[in-house]
Enzyme design. Structure first.
Site, PDB file in Angstrom:
ATOM      1  N   TYR A 140       0.836  -1.205   0.000  1.00  0.00           N
ATOM      2  CA  TYR A 140       0.000   0.000   0.000  1.00  0.00           C
ATOM      3  C   TYR A 140       0.873   1.258   0.000  1.00  0.00           C
ATOM      4  O   TYR A 140       1.889   1.329   0.683  1.00  0.00           O
ATOM      5  CB  TYR A 140      -0.933   0.026   1.201  1.00  0.00           C
ATOM      6  CG  TYR A 140      -2.062  -0.984   1.151  1.00  0.00           C
ATOM      7  CD1 TYR A 140      -2.303  -1.750   0.009  1.00  0.00           C
ATOM      8  CD2 TYR A 140      -2.899  -1.172   2.243  1.00  0.00           C
ATOM      9  CE1 TYR A 140      -3.327  -2.669  -0.027  1.00  0.00           C
ATOM     10  CE2 TYR A 140      -3.947  -2.090   2.215  1.00  0.00           C
ATOM     11  CZ  TYR A 140      -4.146  -2.839   1.074  1.00  0.00           C
ATOM     12  OH  TYR A 140      -5.181  -3.755   1.036  1.00  0.00           O
ATOM     13  N   PRO A 148     -16.713  -3.322   0.633  1.00  0.00           N
ATOM     14  CA  PRO A 148     -18.103  -3.567   1.033  1.00  0.00           C
ATOM     15  C   PRO A 148     -19.110  -2.693   0.304  1.00  0.00           C
ATOM     16  O   PRO A 148     -20.298  -3.030   0.261  1.00  0.00           O
ATOM     17  CB  PRO A 148     -18.100  -3.266   2.536  1.00  0.00           C
ATOM     18  CG  PRO A 148     -16.962  -2.326   2.723  1.00  0.00           C
ATOM     19  CD  PRO A 148     -15.916  -2.770   1.752  1.00  0.00           C
ATOM     20  N   LEU A 149     -18.657  -1.580  -0.287  1.00  0.00           N
ATOM     21  CA  LEU A 149     -19.559  -0.707  -1.054  1.00  0.00           C
ATOM     22  C   LEU A 149     -19.354  -0.871  -2.558  1.00  0.00           C
ATOM     23  O   LEU A 149     -19.854  -0.067  -3.347  1.00  0.00           O
ATOM     24  CB  LEU A 149     -19.351   0.764  -0.666  1.00  0.00           C
ATOM     25  CG  LEU A 149     -19.508   1.117   0.812  1.00  0.00           C
ATOM     26  CD1 LEU A 149     -19.452   2.625   1.003  1.00  0.00           C
ATOM     27  CD2 LEU A 149     -20.805   0.554   1.377  1.00  0.00           C
ATOM     28  N   GLY A 152     -16.784  -0.435  -4.548  1.00  0.00           N
ATOM     29  CA  GLY A 152     -16.153   0.709  -5.187  1.00  0.00           C
ATOM     30  C   GLY A 152     -17.015   1.958  -5.218  1.00  0.00           C
ATOM     31  O   GLY A 152     -16.875   2.794  -6.112  1.00  0.00           O
ATOM     32  N   GLY A 153     -17.914   2.089  -4.239  1.00  0.00           N
ATOM     33  CA  GLY A 153     -18.788   3.258  -4.164  1.00  0.00           C
ATOM     34  C   GLY A 153     -20.152   3.054  -4.781  1.00  0.00           C
ATOM     35  O   GLY A 153     -21.053   3.882  -4.603  1.00  0.00           O
ATOM     36  N   LEU A 154     -20.341   1.935  -5.486  1.00  0.00           N
ATOM     37  CA  LEU A 154     -21.609   1.694  -6.168  1.00  0.00           C
ATOM     38  C   LEU A 154     -22.779   1.609  -5.192  1.00  0.00           C
ATOM     39  O   LEU A 154     -23.912   2.005  -5.522  1.00  0.00           O
ATOM     40  CB  LEU A 154     -21.504   0.398  -6.982  1.00  0.00           C
ATOM     41  CG  LEU A 154     -22.526   0.189  -8.095  1.00  0.00           C
ATOM     42  CD1 LEU A 154     -22.342   1.217  -9.199  1.00  0.00           C
ATOM     43  CD2 LEU A 154     -22.394  -1.224  -8.666  1.00  0.00           C
ATOM     44  N   GLY A 160     -22.914   3.153  -2.259  1.00  0.00           N
ATOM     45  CA  GLY A 160     -22.846   4.260  -1.315  1.00  0.00           C
ATOM     46  C   GLY A 160     -23.687   5.455  -1.682  1.00  0.00           C
ATOM     47  O   GLY A 160     -23.363   6.583  -1.290  1.00  0.00           O
TER      48      GLY A 160
END
Length: 327
Positions: free
Chosen positions: A53, A216-217, A219-221, A223
């Site tokens: 990272y 868990p989202l 990639g923002g989809l 959210g």
């Protein structure tokens, strides 16, 4: 904050995992430190990172940011269950020298010592294999891990992005060698991506691994992307996916359902994962304090049977294996 055991271990971890992938590339050191302090204040004790990272020429930077935070004292290191990962190539950019990646005994030894130095700690609580290594025998991997455990450099081993068969092979080999085996699996799993339910999660539960979902989202989809689009902005990754009319209709139905019940989409997606059998806690990667606060609220969110049934209709799972692909 609520807590649970990590798989079959005696280790107690928070039901949210603080993901640190944004620390460095998107969130500077000072703001990263502030988010980690706020996470501790909220009761989150499970922090996840990886040696790569920071990415590219900055790989290792995220672990360094955690290290400078631990060095500030105040019991920070003692309060955290620290997880990092090994697999990616850590050789300097443009110098892909052999044995600087994957899961050979040599690279595992080299990688753990480098991570400990960056993290400014004497041990890693959960050392995870970031990907399967098709070239290294499992026996060699466990020999290296058991040596690190005996040296006190790591406490537990986990996997990430492993298929079900590899979880079984890895833990059966550990059993034969008298090793403790994997205690967790970090996999892609969310309302919109449920293929893990076919093989990975059943294997993890059979062998006593805690499941730690990443993204868990999606990639923002999940959210509130359509609402954000109407307000003038959203992540490019989500926008690209919304070009598929089927996905767009599905996300619209999802957001309409949650608007009807007065629930924030991102919080609902996290709360749903917390209802799933075998899930220890999803990884949340906040870039801001507000995003962290929203994630913490999800732990206390109780989804009604009506909402859960509606979510199942919008995002049906694949079904169990082998029925999902056979009679």
């Amino acid at each position: 904050m609520k807590y649970t055991q990590l798989g079959r271990t005696g280790l107690k971890v928070s039901r949210l995992v603080l993901g640190t992938m944004n620390f460095g590339p998107h969130t500077d050191e000072a703001d990263s430190h502030a988010i980690m302090d706020e996470a501790l204040d909220a009761g989150i004790n499970f922090f996840d990172t990886a040696n790569v990272y920071g990415w590219g020429e900055n790989k290792g930077r995220t672990e360094e940011i955690l290290g400078t935070w631990f060095a500030r004292g105040g019991g920070r290191r003692d309060k955290v269950v620290l997880a990092t990962k090994v697999y990616g190539n850590m050789a300097p950019e443009g110098d892909p020298w052999p044995n600087h990646d994957k899961l050979s005994a040599l690279n595992i030894r080299r990688a753990v010592d480098a991570s400990l130095k960056r993290l400014q700690t004497d041990h890693i609580d959960l050392y995870q294999f970031h990907h399967i290594d098709r070239d290294t025998p499992v026996e060699e991997i466990w020999q290296a891990i058991d040596t690190l455990i005996q040296q006190g450099k790591i406490l537990y081993a986990g996997s990430s992005n492993f298929p079900g068969w590899k979880i079984a092979q890895t833990n059966e080999t550990a059993r034969r060698l008298g090793s403790y085996g994997l205690v967790s699996e970090q996999c892609l799993y969310n309302l919109a991506e449920r293929r893990a339910e076919m093989e990975i999660i059943p294997a993890a539960r059979e062998y006593g691994l805690g499941v730690i979902p990443w993204s868990p989202l999606q990639g923002g989809l999940l959210g509130g992307v359509l609402r954000k689009e109407r307000e003038g902005g959203s992540a490019k990754r989500s926008v690209d996916r919304l070009k598929d009319s089927t996905i767009r209709e599905q996300i619209q139905a999802y957001e309409d359902l949650l608007a009807k019940h007065g629930i924030e989409p991102g919080e609902a997606a996290l709360a749903w994962l917390l209802t799933r059998p075998g899930v220890t806690g999803p990884i949340v990667g906040p870039r801001t304090s507000e995003q962290l606060e929203s994630a913490v609220r999800a732990v206390e969110l109780e989804l009604s049977d009506e909402v859960l049934a509606s979510l199942e209709e919008i995002f049906p799972g694949p079904g169990p294996s082998p029925e999902a692909f056979a009679w």
